[in-house]
Scaffold this motif. Structure first.
Motif, PDB file in Angstrom:
ATOM      1  N   GLU A 185       0.830  -1.212   0.000  1.00 32.88           N
ATOM      2  CA  GLU A 185       0.000   0.000   0.000  1.00 32.88           C
ATOM      3  C   GLU A 185       0.856   1.252   0.000  1.00 32.88           C
ATOM      4  N   LEU A 220       2.107   2.254  -3.623  1.00 29.10           N
ATOM      5  CA  LEU A 220       1.169   2.499  -4.713  1.00 29.10           C
ATOM      6  C   LEU A 220       1.063   3.991  -4.970  1.00 29.10           C
ATOM      7  N   ASN A 235      -2.396   8.411  -7.244  1.00 25.11           N
ATOM      8  CA  ASN A 235      -3.497   8.450  -8.210  1.00 25.11           C
ATOM      9  C   ASN A 235      -4.068   7.064  -8.498  1.00 25.11           C
ATOM     10  N   GLY A 236      -3.493   6.036  -7.882  1.00 21.73           N
ATOM     11  CA  GLY A 236      -4.025   4.691  -8.032  1.00 21.73           C
ATOM     12  C   GLY A 236      -3.583   3.971  -9.288  1.00 21.73           C
ATOM     13  N   LYS A 286      -8.918  -5.451  -0.966  1.00 25.20           N
ATOM     14  CA  LYS A 286      -8.866  -4.014  -1.252  1.00 25.20           C
ATOM     15  C   LYS A 286      -8.167  -3.752  -2.579  1.00 25.20           C
ATOM     16  N   TYR A 287      -7.071  -4.455  -2.844  1.00 27.50           N
ATOM     17  CA  TYR A 287      -6.338  -4.257  -4.092  1.00 27.50           C
ATOM     18  C   TYR A 287      -7.172  -4.691  -5.295  1.00 27.50           C
ATOM     19  N   GLU A 294     -10.404  -4.769  -5.508  1.00 30.08           N
ATOM     20  CA  GLU A 294     -11.480  -3.797  -5.690  1.00 30.08           C
ATOM     21  C   GLU A 294     -11.036  -2.641  -6.592  1.00 30.08           C
ATOM     22  N   ARG A 295      -9.754  -2.356  -6.602  1.00 26.28           N
ATOM     23  CA  ARG A 295      -9.225  -1.236  -7.386  1.00 26.28           C
ATOM     24  C   ARG A 295      -8.893  -1.642  -8.824  1.00 26.28           C
ATOM     25  N   GLY A 311      -8.890  -2.067 -12.520  1.00 28.18           N
ATOM     26  CA  GLY A 311      -9.603  -1.427 -13.620  1.00 28.18           C
ATOM     27  C   GLY A 311      -9.304  -2.147 -14.915  1.00 28.18           C
ATOM     28  N   GLU A 347      -5.673  -3.534 -15.375  1.00 25.18           N
ATOM     29  CA  GLU A 347      -5.396  -4.719 -14.577  1.00 25.18           C
ATOM     30  C   GLU A 347      -6.113  -5.947 -15.143  1.00 25.18           C
ATOM     31  N   SER A 379     -14.666  -6.354 -16.587  1.00 29.83           N
ATOM     32  CA  SER A 379     -14.124  -6.000 -15.280  1.00 29.83           C
ATOM     33  C   SER A 379     -14.908  -6.717 -14.190  1.00 29.83           C
ATOM     34  N   THR A 394     -13.202  -9.809 -11.825  1.00 32.49           N
ATOM     35  CA  THR A 394     -13.146  -9.693 -10.368  1.00 32.49           C
ATOM     36  C   THR A 394     -14.092 -10.698  -9.739  1.00 32.49           C
TER      37      THR A 394
END
Length: 457
Positions: A348, A351, A354-355, A394-395, A397-398, A400, A403, A437, A441
């Motif tokens: 974390e 990273l 801005n993600g 959590k990762y 969930e991000r 996009g 990924e 997406s 996931t």
């Protein structure tokens, strides 16, 4: 009564002299075949300035008038009709006055705000270095630290523009009139030459002196926080920059460093993202120059405030690669089911804010997170570390589009492997008519759920 003589005021007397002088000066120039047109300002314009001069300088104390040689030169230039020269005399004194004003505040803080280049900033140390600061930057910085209001800063910027484009400082053909000269004289006198430091600027000076020279106890931090929250946003940003610069100095006293350790997290929370990224970039500059002491101190500062994610992309990439390697080693170890939590949490910190995970590390990022979340099928809970699960969720969930592409492309690549008994490939289970997406996931969650709950079946 017919013999009564009415004495002329000094202004009226000078005006009369100016009118009588204009013709001889023009004749003298013509006699020597020199240009006479557009050289001297009209007599009427000179009268406008002379008539208003007494009122304009009323703000200047008598003691200061006695040494105001710039005003004497200003009047002579106006009387002769050389307004551009008069403006140059006035502006030179205005800049000197602003520098004197700056000297009454915290000089290192001023230099930090004025100059962001490390090489140029290193040459700014004492008041003798103030002439190195460009006039426009001087005005802008005085506004930022509160020595000038925004409105007065704009007034001086306009005069600076005219000085650069219509004064004797540079060749020009611009025309200046008497009303403009009176206004500029008044503004320079009121807002620079006779100005006093703003209480807010002095307060910042006292605060920084406290940071440098006195101990700030933990019990006092709350009081300082209350004052910091009252600051304007741009001054908070500038304060963060100054505290960071102080902290990165290897020669900073231990007590001052402790003070910054206690105050910096508060300032960091109040500062803008842009200034936080500036701090990250400066850390990268230290690293590229192999300035190890400053690089390490800058990193310590970032860790203290929780700002690792604001480091430059290349620094984050290298750091993220190392942490992914550490997580992969833990995942491939015999006791991974309770040794992944620490390296998973550490990801974390590296990273980007801005993600957006940097491209060079994107494949490794997606593959290790997916593998760790699904588990390796070995040991307790099918090789899933329950303590690390919250981080993997959590990762994921991000994730996009970028990924997801890597996730699909990674199935079958060396290094991208799920559990040996995985029932199906994520690619094979995708319905092209639905959102990829969500499906990808969803696959991860379902695959993970099988391993997370299999021990109960």
């Amino acid at each position: 009564m017919s013999n009564l003589i009415i004495p002329q005021t000094p202004a009226a007397s000078l005006t009369t002299s100016v009118a009588s002088l204009a013709r001889p000066v023009a004749d003298f120039l013509a006699y020597h075949d020199l240009p006479t047109e557009n050289v001297l300002n009209p007599v009427d314009e000179r009268k406008t300035v002379i008539d208003a001069f007494e009122n304009a300088i009323s703000v200047l104390p008598k003691a200061e008038r006695e040494k105001a040689y710039y005003l004497s030169k200003f009047v002579v230039a106006i009387s002769v009709g050389i307004f551009d020269a008069a403006l140059s005399y006035l502006w030179d004194e205005t800049i000197l006055a602003l520098r004197r004003l700056v000297e009454q505040t915290d000089l290192p803080y001023f230099f930090d705000v004025a100059e962001k280049s490390p090489s140029r900033r290193s040459r700014l140390i004492t008041a003798e270095d103030l002439p190195r600061i460009d006039d426009a930057v001087l005005i802008e910085t005085c506004v930022r630290i509160g020595l000038l209001t925004g409105v007065n800063g704009e007034r001086l910027r306009h005069i600076n523009f005219m000085r650069n484009h219509a004064s004797a400082a540079h060749p020009n053909v611009a025309e200046l009139n008497g009303a403009e000269m009176v206004g500029w004289l008044s503004n320079c006198l009121r807002h620079a030459i006779t100005a006093k430091p703003d209480p807010a600027a002095l307060q910042m000076h006292h605060f920084l002196v406290t940071v440098r020279e006195r101990a700030i106890e933990p019990a006092d931090v709350t009081l300082h926080e209350q004052e910091l929250r009252k600051m304007q946003a741009d001054r908070v940003d500038d304060l963060l920059w100054t505290l960071f610069g102080m902290y990165a100095d290897p020669n900073l006293a231990a007590q001052a460093r402790t003070n910054i350790d206690r105050l910096a997290p508060i300032v960091w929370k109040l500062a803008s993202d842009q200034r936080k990224f500036n701090v990250g970039v400066r850390h990268a500059e230290y690293a590229r120059r192999s300035d190890v002491p400053r690089r390490d101190l800058a990193m310590a500062f970032l860790k203290n405030v929780g700002g690792e994610a604001y480091r430059a992309t290349d620094i984050l990439t290298a750091d993220l690669i190392e942490k992914i390697r550490a997580l992969r080693a833990a995942h491939n170890g015999q006791r991974n089911f309770y040794e992944e939590a620490a390296p998973a949490a550490a990801l974390e910190e590296s990273l980007p804010r801005n993600g957006v995970v940097p491209k060079p590390v994107l494949y490794d990022w997606v593959s290790i997170v997916a593998q760790c979340y699904i588990g390796n099928g070995l040991g307790y809970y099918e090789g899933v570390d329950r303590g690390a699960l919250v981080f993997y969720e959590k990762y994921i969930e991000r994730f996009g589009e970028r990924e997801i592409v890597e996730f699909f492309a990674g199935d079958g690549r060396p290094g991208f492997r799920g559990r040996p008994d995985a029932a199906e490939s994520p690619v094979a289970s995708v319905d092209p008519r639905e959102d990829t997406s969500r499906q990808s996931t969803g696959y991860l969650y379902s695959a993970g759920a099988r391993s997370h709950h299999q021990d109960q079946s």
